[in-house]
Scaffold this active site. Structure first.
Site, PDB file in Angstrom:
ATOM      1  N   GLU A  23       0.807  -1.206   0.050  1.00 33.18           N
ATOM      2  CA  GLU A  23       0.050  -0.162   0.093  1.00 33.18           C
ATOM      3  C   GLU A  23       0.756   1.126   0.089  1.00 33.18           C
ATOM      4  O   GLU A  23       1.944   1.288   0.660  1.00 33.18           O
ATOM      5  CB  GLU A  23      -0.744  -0.043   1.389  1.00 33.18           C
ATOM      6  N   GLY A  24       0.285   2.299  -0.660  1.00 32.86           N
ATOM      7  CA  GLY A  24       1.137   3.451  -0.678  1.00 32.86           C
ATOM      8  C   GLY A  24       0.058   4.547  -1.017  1.00 32.86           C
ATOM      9  O   GLY A  24      -0.856   4.403  -0.875  1.00 32.86           O
ATOM     10  N   VAL A  26      -1.978  -2.609  -3.736  1.00 27.19           N
ATOM     11  CA  VAL A  26      -1.698  -3.443  -4.564  1.00 27.19           C
ATOM     12  C   VAL A  26      -1.922  -4.722  -4.278  1.00 27.19           C
ATOM     13  O   VAL A  26      -1.506  -5.313  -3.314  1.00 27.19           O
ATOM     14  CB  VAL A  26      -0.364  -3.491  -5.238  1.00 27.19           C
ATOM     15  N   ASP A  69      11.010   9.234 -11.259  1.00 29.38           N
ATOM     16  CA  ASP A  69      10.820   8.919  -9.818  1.00 29.38           C
ATOM     17  C   ASP A  69      11.491   7.465  -9.647  1.00 29.38           C
ATOM     18  O   ASP A  69      10.956   6.511  -9.265  1.00 29.38           O
ATOM     19  CB  ASP A  69       9.401   8.611  -9.619  1.00 29.38           C
TER      20      ASP A  69
END
Length: 376
Positions: A79-80, A85, A198
Site C-alpha cells: 500500500e502507498g 496493490v 521517480d
C-alpha cells in the site's frame, strides 16, 4: 513512499524489447493528452500519426474484483499514497498478476493514470515491468501488471524480514546493472527520450531470479528535443532522490534521472536509506553522509553494507562507489551519461565474487583501513 510537490511520489511499468524501431516511437504530444470525464483511454488519439489504440487489454471492474477475491486482505501485496496493490489470478488466462487499485481520493490522478497506460503501452524492454491491462470503469482506476514475485528492491535492502535472504554482492551488481539498462532504454532508445522522474528502490521490482524491472511511470515526462536543454515542470518526485537543480528550479533533464540512479546505487552498496531520520545527526541524508567519504578512498570500506559481512571485492566496491559519486555530482553536466554507467556496471556485474576463494574484507579495530583475510 508519499507523494510530494517540491519533494515527491510514484507509479508503474513496461514490456519486452522488440527490434522494430517504430516500437520506440512515442507521440510527441503524450504529455498534452486531455483526460476527459469518462477517461475513455481506448479512444485517446495520437496526433503525430500511427495507431491511436492502446495495446494493453481492457478489464472490467468485475473481472479484477473476481481475480482478487473481491480485494481480500490476504491478497494485499502493499500500500502507498496511490492506493493498494493486490495479487490476483485472471480467470480468463489463469495468469498470476499484480493489480493496482488507485485510491479515488488519493494523490494519483486521472492524468497520471493515463500517462502510465500510454507510456507502458509504447515502451517495451526486459527491464521495464510489463503492463498487461487496465480498468477505467466509472470512477474505478486499476492497472494490471505482470507479477514480480520478489517484490521491490527496497524490501531486500531495508528493514529486512527474517524470512528474506540478504542480497550478496553479485546480486546487488546484477540489480544495479539491470536497472541502469532500463533507464538507458528510456533515455537513449525511446524517441523522444523519456525522463523517468521517480527512480527509487521501491520502484525497482524483482522477479524470481532477481532480475530488476523499473515500475511506476505516472510521473514520467518526455525529455527535451531539438535545441532544448531541459523540460520545465512542477517538481514531483521522492525526497532524497530528487536532483538538487530540479528541486530548486523545476528544470528537468536526463541528468536528473542519473542523480536519482546514483542515490539508488548508494543504497545498494551501503544498505542505507536515501533519507533515514533514525540515524545520528549528519547521517540522515545518504548523499550528504557519503560526500565527505568519497574524498578518501581509505574510507570506502566504511560505506559497505554491514549485511555483506565483508563478502565483497574491494576493487569492485571502490569502482561501484566511484560510479555513484559521479552520478550524484551537484552539477548536472559533471554527471555521466547513463550509457557510460551501464558500461561500468555491466563490467562489475560480470566480475563474479566468490567468498570461498577470494578475500573477505574486515576492518581492524579503530581503523578505517581495510584489512584483508582469506576464508579457509
Amino acid at each position: 513512499m508519499g507523494w510530494f510537490q517540491c519533494s515527491g511520489k510514484s507509479k508503474k511499468k513496461g514490456k519486452k524489447q522488440k527490434g522494430n524501431k517504430s516500437d520506440h516511437q512515442i507521440p510527441s504530444n503524450i504529455d498534452k493528452q486531455k483526460v476527459n470525464s469518462s477517461l475513455d483511454v481506448q479512444k485517446e488519439s495520437f496526433k503525430d500519426g500511427g495507431s491511436g489504440y492502446i495495446a494493453a487489454h481492457t478489464f472490467t471492474f468485475l473481472e479484477l474484483a473476481t481475480a482478487t477475491k473481491n480485494f481480500r486482505a490476504d491478497c494485499l501485496l502493499g500500500e502507498g499514497g496511490f492506493g493498494r496493490v493486490y495479487r490476483g489470478r485472471l480467470e480468463s488466462t489463469n495468469q498470476i498478476v499484480a493489480i493496482k487499485q488507485l485510491d479515488r481520493n488519493g494523490l494519483q490522478g486521472n492524468r497520471e493514470f493515463l500517462v502510465e497506460v500510454l507510456m507502458l503501452s509504447l515502451l517495451h524492454h526486459p527491464h521495464l515491468v510489463n503492463l498487461i491491462g487496465y480498468c477505467a470503469d466509472g470512477d474505478q482506476r486499476l492497472l494490471v501488471y505482470e507479477y514480480m514475485s520478489l517484490g521491490s528492491l527496497e524490501d531486500h535492502l531495508h528493514d529486512i524480514s527474517p524470512d528474506k535472504k540478504r542480497l550478496d554482492w553479485n546480486t546487488r551488481m546484477k540489480i544495479a546493472a539491470g536497472a541502469a539498462k532500463g533507464l538507458e532504454y528510456l533515455h537513449d532508445k525511446a524517441n523522444p527520450p523519456v525522463i523517468y522522474r521517480d527512480l527509487k528502490c521501491s520502484n525497482i521490482l524483482l522477479d524470481e531470479a532477481y532480475n530488476p524491472k523499473l515500475s511506476d511511470f505516472g510521473l514520467a515526462k518526455l525529455g527535451p528535443v531539438g535545441d532544448k536543454t531541459h523540460v520545465s515542470t512542477r517538481v514531483m518526485g521522492t525526497y532524497g532522490y530528487c536532483a538538487p537543480e530540479y528541486a530548486m528550479t523545476g528544470q528537468l533533464t536526463l541528468k536528473s534521472d542519473v542523480y536519482s540512479f546514483g542515490v539508488v546505487l548508494l543504497e545498494i552498496v551501503t544498505g542505507r536509506k536515501a533519507i533515514d531520520n533514525s540515524r545520528a545527526a549528519g547521517e540522515h541524508n545518504l548523499v550528504a553522509w557519503a560526500r565527505p567519504l568519497f574524498k578518501d578512498r581509505r574510507k570506502f570500506s566504511q560505506m559497505a553494507d554491514p549485511m555483506l559481512q565483508g563478502q565483497y571485492p574491494s576493487r569492485g566496491l571502490y569502482q561501484a562507489l566511484a560510479v555513484a559519486a559521479m552520478c550524484v555530482q551537484e552539477q548536472p553536466n559533471m554527471r555521466p551519461l547513463i550509457a557510460d554507467v551501464v558500461t561500468a556496471l555491466t563490467y562489475l556485474a560480470s566480475q563474479k565474487y566468490n567468498p570461498e576463494t577470494q578475500p573477505v574484507q574486515r576492518l581492524s579495530s579503530g581503523s578505517s583501513t581495510p584489512r584483508v583475510r582469506r576464508e579457509l
